[in-house]
Design a protein around this motif. Structure first.
Motif, PDB file in Angstrom:
ATOM      1  N   ASN A   1       0.826  -1.228   0.000  1.00  0.00           N
ATOM      2  CA  ASN A   1       0.000   0.000   0.000  1.00  0.00           C
ATOM      3  C   ASN A   1       0.854   1.269   0.000  1.00  0.00           C
ATOM      4  O   ASN A   1       0.502   2.266   0.631  1.00  0.00           O
ATOM      5  N   ALA A   2       1.992   1.200  -0.709  1.00  0.00           N
ATOM      6  CA  ALA A   2       2.896   2.354  -0.741  1.00  0.00           C
ATOM      7  C   ALA A   2       2.390   3.449  -1.676  1.00  0.00           C
ATOM      8  O   ALA A   2       2.681   4.621  -1.476  1.00  0.00           O
ATOM      9  N   TYR A   3       1.664   3.050  -2.708  1.00  0.00           N
ATOM     10  CA  TYR A   3       1.169   4.039  -3.675  1.00  0.00           C
ATOM     11  C   TYR A   3      -0.337   4.238  -3.522  1.00  0.00           C
ATOM     12  O   TYR A   3      -1.078   3.276  -3.316  1.00  0.00           O
ATOM     13  N   VAL A   4      -0.776   5.492  -3.675  1.00  0.00           N
ATOM     14  CA  VAL A   4      -2.212   5.757  -3.660  1.00  0.00           C
ATOM     15  C   VAL A   4      -2.735   6.108  -5.045  1.00  0.00           C
ATOM     16  O   VAL A   4      -3.922   6.003  -5.308  1.00  0.00           O
ATOM     17  N   THR A   5      -1.835   6.554  -5.923  1.00  0.00           N
ATOM     18  CA  THR A   5      -2.225   6.864  -7.300  1.00  0.00           C
ATOM     19  C   THR A   5      -1.093   6.434  -8.226  1.00  0.00           C
ATOM     20  O   THR A   5       0.050   6.846  -8.030  1.00  0.00           O
ATOM     21  N   VAL A   6      -1.417   5.594  -9.195  1.00  0.00           N
ATOM     22  CA  VAL A   6      -0.433   5.224 -10.223  1.00  0.00           C
ATOM     23  C   VAL A   6      -1.112   5.433 -11.571  1.00  0.00           C
ATOM     24  O   VAL A   6      -2.203   4.913 -11.800  1.00  0.00           O
ATOM     25  N   ASP A   7      -0.510   6.251 -12.390  1.00  0.00           N
ATOM     26  CA  ASP A   7      -1.082   6.496 -13.718  1.00  0.00           C
ATOM     27  C   ASP A   7      -0.126   5.931 -14.773  1.00  0.00           C
ATOM     28  O   ASP A   7       0.864   6.553 -15.129  1.00  0.00           O
ATOM     29  N   ARG A   8      -0.430   4.707 -15.209  1.00  0.00           N
ATOM     30  CA  ARG A   8       0.415   3.991 -16.181  1.00  0.00           C
ATOM     31  C   ARG A   8       0.653   4.825 -17.424  1.00  0.00           C
ATOM     32  O   ARG A   8       1.777   4.918 -17.930  1.00  0.00           O
ATOM     33  N   ASP A   9      -0.429   5.418 -17.946  1.00  0.00           N
ATOM     34  CA  ASP A   9      -0.334   6.139 -19.215  1.00  0.00           C
ATOM     35  C   ASP A   9       0.632   7.314 -19.116  1.00  0.00           C
ATOM     36  O   ASP A   9       1.492   7.491 -19.977  1.00  0.00           O
ATOM     37  N   ILE A  10       0.476   8.083 -18.039  1.00  0.00           N
ATOM     38  CA  ILE A  10       1.368   9.244 -17.875  1.00  0.00           C
ATOM     39  C   ILE A  10       2.808   8.785 -17.702  1.00  0.00           C
ATOM     40  O   ILE A  10       3.731   9.333 -18.304  1.00  0.00           O
ATOM     41  N   ALA A  11       3.015   7.727 -16.890  1.00  0.00           N
ATOM     42  CA  ALA A  11       4.370   7.225 -16.658  1.00  0.00           C
ATOM     43  C   ALA A  11       5.005   6.789 -17.982  1.00  0.00           C
ATOM     44  O   ALA A  11       6.149   7.153 -18.295  1.00  0.00           O
ATOM     45  N   LEU A  12       4.260   6.051 -18.774  1.00  0.00           N
ATOM     46  CA  LEU A  12       4.827   5.536 -20.028  1.00  0.00           C
ATOM     47  C   LEU A  12       5.023   6.652 -21.054  1.00  0.00           C
ATOM     48  O   LEU A  12       5.986   6.619 -21.842  1.00  0.00           O
ATOM     49  N   GLU A  13       4.142   7.633 -20.997  1.00  0.00           N
ATOM     50  CA  GLU A  13       4.299   8.781 -21.896  1.00  0.00           C
ATOM     51  C   GLU A  13       5.581   9.549 -21.584  1.00  0.00           C
ATOM     52  O   GLU A  13       6.342   9.914 -22.479  1.00  0.00           O
ATOM     53  N   MET A  14       5.814   9.765 -20.270  1.00  0.00           N
ATOM     54  CA  MET A  14       7.030  10.476 -19.862  1.00  0.00           C
ATOM     55  C   MET A  14       8.269   9.638 -20.204  1.00  0.00           C
ATOM     56  O   MET A  14       9.293  10.177 -20.637  1.00  0.00           O
ATOM     57  N   ALA A  15       8.166   8.323 -20.004  1.00  0.00           N
ATOM     58  CA  ALA A  15       9.292   7.426 -20.322  1.00  0.00           C
ATOM     59  C   ALA A  15       9.598   7.503 -21.816  1.00  0.00           C
ATOM     60  O   ALA A  15      10.766   7.570 -22.227  1.00  0.00           O
ATOM     61  N   GLN A  16       8.535   7.497 -22.622  1.00  0.00           N
ATOM     62  CA  GLN A  16       8.687   7.581 -24.072  1.00  0.00           C
ATOM     63  C   GLN A  16       9.429   8.859 -24.454  1.00  0.00           C
ATOM     64  O   GLN A  16      10.338   8.843 -25.300  1.00  0.00           O
ATOM     65  N   SER A  17       9.049   9.961 -23.820  1.00  0.00           N
ATOM     66  CA  SER A  17       9.698  11.219 -24.201  1.00  0.00           C
ATOM     67  C   SER A  17      11.161  11.238 -23.752  1.00  0.00           C
ATOM     68  O   SER A  17      12.016  11.830 -24.404  1.00  0.00           O
ATOM     69  N   SER A  18      11.458  10.546 -22.625  1.00  0.00           N
ATOM     70  CA  SER A  18      12.867  10.407 -22.225  1.00  0.00           C
ATOM     71  C   SER A  18      13.639   9.582 -23.244  1.00  0.00           C
ATOM     72  O   SER A  18      14.778   9.913 -23.602  1.00  0.00           O
ATOM     73  N   ASP A  19      13.015   8.518 -23.712  1.00  0.00           N
ATOM     74  CA  ASP A  19      13.686   7.675 -24.713  1.00  0.00           C
ATOM     75  C   ASP A  19      13.975   8.461 -25.993  1.00  0.00           C
ATOM     76  O   ASP A  19      15.026   8.294 -26.614  1.00  0.00           O
ATOM     77  N   THR A  20      13.032   9.344 -26.349  1.00  0.00           N
ATOM     78  CA  THR A  20      13.251  10.191 -27.521  1.00  0.00           C
ATOM     79  C   THR A  20      14.458  11.096 -27.309  1.00  0.00           C
ATOM     80  O   THR A  20      15.311  11.252 -28.174  1.00  0.00           O
ATOM     81  N   ARG A  21      14.532  11.663 -26.119  1.00  0.00           N
ATOM     82  CA  ARG A  21      15.664  12.548 -25.791  1.00  0.00           C
ATOM     83  C   ARG A  21      16.987  11.790 -25.868  1.00  0.00           C
ATOM     84  O   ARG A  21      18.007  12.320 -26.344  1.00  0.00           O
ATOM     85  N   ILE A  22      16.957  10.555 -25.346  1.00  0.00           N
ATOM     86  CA  ILE A  22      18.169   9.728 -25.394  1.00  0.00           C
ATOM     87  C   ILE A  22      18.574   9.506 -26.849  1.00  0.00           C
ATOM     88  O   ILE A  22      19.754   9.649 -27.218  1.00  0.00           O
ATOM     89  N   LYS A  23      17.582   9.193 -27.648  1.00  0.00           N
ATOM     90  CA  LYS A  23      17.846   8.947 -29.072  1.00  0.00           C
ATOM     91  C   LYS A  23      18.463  10.179 -29.723  1.00  0.00           C
ATOM     92  O   LYS A  23      19.348  10.098 -30.557  1.00  0.00           O
ATOM     93  N   GLU A  24      17.962  11.332 -29.303  1.00  0.00           N
ATOM     94  CA  GLU A  24      18.474  12.594 -29.857  1.00  0.00           C
ATOM     95  C   GLU A  24      19.806  12.998 -29.235  1.00  0.00           C
ATOM     96  O   GLU A  24      20.366  14.042 -29.575  1.00  0.00           O
ATOM     97  N   GLY A  25      20.286  12.169 -28.306  1.00  0.00           N
ATOM     98  CA  GLY A  25      21.577  12.446 -27.675  1.00  0.00           C
ATOM     99  C   GLY A  25      21.547  13.646 -26.740  1.00  0.00           C
ATOM    100  O   GLY A  25      22.506  14.408 -26.654  1.00  0.00           O
TER     101      GLY A  25
END
Lengths: 486, 479
Positions: free
Chosen positions: A41-65
């Motif tokens: 019960n450590a988390y009270v709100t988890v938003d998969r979509d937002i987390a994955l969206e932010m992860a995706q944008s980080s991956d894009t940044r990595i790709k762009e160096g």
């Protein structure tokens, strides 16, 4: 080894080196949460979509160096940091379904450093509590022993880190709410100097004490997390206008020889479990073996810290929580008239502990009592601050146990608020003085049939976070603390 | 008029809205008249985690007012939370200054109608934020509604000592305070729009008794006239109660301007305990010598200084000087009328007499005067150099006020130039003497009052254009 076991620095490095993607790591952690949260019960709100969206944008940044400091690493955020578009409740019924239209400065800094929002972590309602039992969303279980509390108020943040449900998390500390849960969960928790992190967008409990900080499984990660979230903010008038320091760099460049460690005699007395003392003594011995010097010091007003704290903090809280009136956002329970609506809303919206503190606060501020309570408590606070100023003329750092005992049982103290308040005995003075303090795991001990971690608290002069983290790093190297297995 | 055995003791609390672009603790606009709740941001709405940041401009305004009132400028002042629940107070507390205000211990000199002046003590002035506005029984649903545009607007609360003794003094105090605020350009002083509001503390006592009576506080006075009327009403009410053996309870009362009476809002028992304490979100406000010095250097000439200058430089009576310096607009209008050359006293008469009278009648203020100061100056010049008589000038003035034409053009168009040619006037005088033999006899027999009749006849004959001094002179000679 699973991806979710990676530490903050480790993960950031692997992402930067394209060994793993942020999306992979985020998915791994989301799955871990899904598997474990029902129990912990450590988390009270988890938003998969937002987390994955932010992860995706980080991956894009990595790709762009173009990676940033902690690019792509998912983080747990205590539910009192407002997150734009993501429910923020401070674990109170009165903020039911409150979705902030703005982002706190601390989380803004984290996202600007490349962090990914994994979820919002459980906490005591409005950060009022030492066991996470006052949360509207139910108590958090300590991953070391599910019958025990992870401490509070940042219990969810500490448990999430200990249980590998994130590599690092934010917490907030008003009287020990980072250090005590860190101690109870065998994690590293740092509360920096008051003013180091902005309070803008952080749901207020006691404004003159509240300070954001970080949890991680090791000192380097805690340092990196703190670096990513801190900094001056013109939107917070009490924010310190000082440059951000690279706390995580050159942690090993530290000479223990000649370090003067202060041991306040008032902290090594009644109520301290002898086995806790044994562990702390061993930590101290590790330092003296390397040439550190121990100085017995006195912080003579220590015994007044808890009473002073429980006057100042509720007074500020009573005013800070007046805005939850059912008029503009959050819970509203309709009544027959305005007064009735106020009463019904606040009666239903606030839990027991919050009500208790609002009552205490309004009482001590009321006409005729103000001088006897609030003014006197502020005077005590000034004396406590002076105790530390005097002490730091003799020593570089102060070592104390973080808590008198390891984690207690859920339900163990909830009926006795004074016993609960006394759990803060070693941490509140630091908060009253606005000084940086951290808790590092010092060892484990048998306690009521369980094997539980014990934390060592290190306190430094104002804005000595860098020195404090290096001391903690040295301690970590010598202690070889075995964390919880995933 | 009140009972001759009694005197009033009056203290005023004035809330003046500081003319800043943004609110006291947030960046929201302060402009007046926007749609409800369009000028309230997350800070004004009291959203969780929002923090106040002090508006520096408002602080400078406070320093300037403090300097203007001769106050002590506190090098350290503190913002406190004033706690109470109301839907138009989003945080559940108002940020104000309680124990340590920004400035204290000043005074205001008021001008009384008998030409005397009186010093009224100013206890303190502090900065605070305004609340929002509640509108009750509104719309089809008869619900209460809240507009938070005003929430957080910076106010200066100016508290007077209980030094005022009559409604007139209270009125003069407010006029003087308003003119100081306007000269400093820190508040527009508009009471009707609510940018200056007043509460009056009123008590009465028998003359010769030193102790104050129990006071009642009258809230919500939105014009100087209402302040004066409410004080008068309230004092008489208190005297009635006392004379009938009653006692006054300390209460807060509301003035009903429609019914011309006061009614109780809340008694002392219902008084709030505001539980003031220093706002931990704001550090104490420390003012440096440099900052105070900079404010001092940017201070404009103030009404009292200007009044002294007008008395000295223009040789005006204290009364004319105080009327003309009541507002910066009045003063600069007057100075423009005087210009380089005109007689200051004559200009003062025309500005305070004809012009203010005409403006008052039309409900205009000086900024929208149809006559420019240059035009009025030209008119005064024409009087001084005998181009027209004072009487003709009044006719010209009326036309100027109506048409905004230049006085020279009007005089020319209508042929109103004064006749100063002795020969021309003599001819008219001769004609009148000839036509009024009877009266000439009577005058010569000793009825000198008839001179006025002859002057009138000559003026009538010349359409008022003859120079009256010359007419008088010639008539005396010839009669």
């Amino acid at each position: 080894m699973e991806l979710y076991e990676l530490g903050l620095k480790e993960a950031a490095t692997k992402i930067k080196n394209k060994e793993i993607s942020s999306t992979e790591l985020t998915k791994s952690l989301l799955d871990r949460i899904e598997a474990r949260n029902g129990e912990i019960n450590a988390y009270v709100t988890v938003d998969r979509d937002i987390a994955l969206e932010m992860a995706q944008s980080s991956d894009t940044r990595i790709k762009e160096g173009n990676p940033r400091l902690i690019e792509g690493v998912p983080l747990g955020i205590k539910d009192l940091f407002c997150t734009k578009g993501v429910r923020t409740t401070a674990c109170s019924h009165i903020l039911d379904n409150f979705i902030p239209p703005y982002e706190s400065t601390v989380t803004t800094n984290l996202w600007n450093a490349g962090g990914v929002l994994l979820g919002k972590t459980n906490m005591d309602e409005f950060a009022m509590g030492s066991s996470n039992e006052s949360s509207y969303f139910g108590a958090v279980k300590n991953p070391w022993d599910l019958s025990r509390t992870p401490g509070g108020s940042s219990g969810g943040s500490a448990a999430a880190v200990a249980d590998y449900q994130c590599a690092a998390s934010t917490g907030s500390d008003t009287g020990g709410s980072i250090r005590q849960p860190a101690s109870f969960t065998g994690t590293v928790g740092i509360k920096p100097t008051y003013g180091r992190c902005s309070r803008f967008g952080m749901v207020a409990f006691a404004s003159s004490l509240d300070q954001a900080g970080a949890f991680a499984r090791n000192v380097e990660d805690a340092a990196l997390m703190l670096r990513s979230m801190s900094g001056y903010d013109e939107k917070d008038s009490t924010s310190a206008d000082r440059p951000i320091e690279n706390y995580d760099e050159k942690l090993d460049q530290f000479d223990i020889k000649g370090l003067k460690i202060g041991l306040p005699k008032e902290y090594f007395v009644d109520g301290l479990d002898p086995k806790v003392k044994e562990i702390i003594d061993q930590s101290i011995k590790n330092f003296t073996d390397q040439g550190a010097e121990v100085v017995e010091i006195s912080l003579p007003h220590t015994k007044y810290a808890v009473p002073a704290y429980y006057i100042v903090a509720p007074a500020e809280a009573a005013a800070n929580l007046a805005r939850y009136d059912g008029m503009r956002y959050g819970l509203r329970v309709e009544g027959d008239n305005l007064m009735d609506t106020y009463m019904k809303t606040r009666t239903e919206g606030f839990g027991m502990e919050v009500k208790r503190r609002i009552m205490i606060g309004n009482y001590t501020l009321s006409s005729g009592y103000y001088d006897a309570y609030y003014t006197k408590a502020q005077r005590v606070r000034a004396l406590i601050t002076k105790d530390f100023v005097d002490a730091f003329e003799q020593v570089d750092v102060i070592f104390t146990p973080t808590t008198p005992t390891p984690a207690f049982k859920i339900g163990g103290k909830v009926e006795d608020p004074v016993q609960m308040y006394l759990n803060d005995i070693f941490t509140v003075a630091t908060s009253l003085a606005g000084l940086p303090g951290l808790s590092v795991p010092a060892g484990k001990m048998g306690f009521e049939g369980a094997n539980l971690p014990v934390g060592l608290q290190m306190i430094g002069p104002a804005f000595s976070e860098r020195q404090l983290l290096r001391t903690a790093y040295a301690h970590e190297q010598m202690t070889k603390f075995e964390p919880l297995k995933a | 008029m009140i009972h001759p055995d009694y005197e009033m003791v009056i203290g005023l609390e004035v809330h003046a809205q500081v003319t800043t672009e943004s609110k006291l603790f947030s960046g929201s606009s302060t402009s007046f008249g926007a749609d409800p709740n369009t000028q309230a941001n997350n800070i004004d709405l009291g959203m969780p985690g929002m923090l106040p940041v002090l508006n520096k401009e408002a602080v400078d305004a406070g320093i300037k007012l403090g300097l203007a009132l001769g106050c002590r400028i506190n090098r350290k002042s503190v913002f406190d939370r004033k706690n109470y629940f109301y839907p138009d107070l989003p945080k559940g507390y108002q940020i104000s200054q309680f124990t340590l205000p920004i400035v204290e211990h000043g005074n205001i000199t008021i001008d009384l109608s008998d030409g005397s002046t009186k010093n009224i003590g100013v206890t303190r002035m502090h900065l605070e934020e305004d609340a929002g506005k509640s509108v009750h029984d509104f719309g089809a649903d008869h619900h209460s509604h809240v507009d938070l545009n005003r929430a957080g607007i910076p106010l200066m609360e100016i508290v007077s000592e209980p030094d005022l003794r009559t409604p007139e003094e209270a009125g003069e105090y407010l006029k003087k305070l308003r003119s100081i605020l306007r000269f400093l350009e820190v508040c527009d002083g508009n009471m009707e729009q609510g940018s200056m509001r007043c509460d009056a503390n009123v008590s009465v006592r028998k003359k010769g008794i030193a102790a104050f009576g129990t006071r009642r506080e009258i809230k919500n006075l939105n014009s100087i006239r209402n302040v004066m009327r409410a004080i008068e009403y309230e004092a008489n009410h208190q005297i009635d109660v006392l004379e009938n053996g009653g006692t006054i309870d300390q209460e807060t009362i509301l003035w009903d301007a429609n019914k011309n009476e006061t009614r109780t809002m809340r008694s002392k028992e219902d008084a709030h305990d505001y539980r003031y304490f220093p706002d931990p979100d704001l550090l104490p406000l420390y003012l440096t010598e440099e900052r105070i010095e900079a404010c001092s250097k940017s201070m404009p000439e103030l009404p009292d200084e200007m009044k002294e200058r007008f008395i000295k430089d223009y040789n005006l009576s204290p009364y004319d000087a105080s009327v003309l310096t009541l507002s910066k607009a009045n003063a600069s209008y007057y100075e423009a009328v005087v210009g380089q050359k005109n007689d200051p006293k004559l200009c003062a008469n025309w500005v305070t007499g004809e012009l203010f009278g005409a403006l008052n009648k039309q409900g205009l203020d000086i900024d929208s005067s149809p006559i420019s100061p240059e035009q009025l100056g030209e008119l005064v010049e024409m009087i001084s150099n005998n181009t027209i008589s004072g009487k003709i000038a009044k006719t010209v003035f009326e036309e100027m006020f109506e048409t905004s034409k230049n006085p020279k053009d009007i005089v020319e168009e209508k042929g109103l130039v004064q006749i100063t040619d002795r020969g021309a006037i003599e001819a008219v005088v001769d004609k009148i003497i000839e036509a009024n033999g009877d009266n000439v006899e009577k005058y010569r027999a000793g009825n000198e009052r008839l001179l006025g009749f002859f002057v009138g006849q000559v003026m009538k004959e010349t359409g008022g254009k003859a120079n009256p001094a010359i007419v008088n002179e010639i008539l005396r000679e010839k009669l």
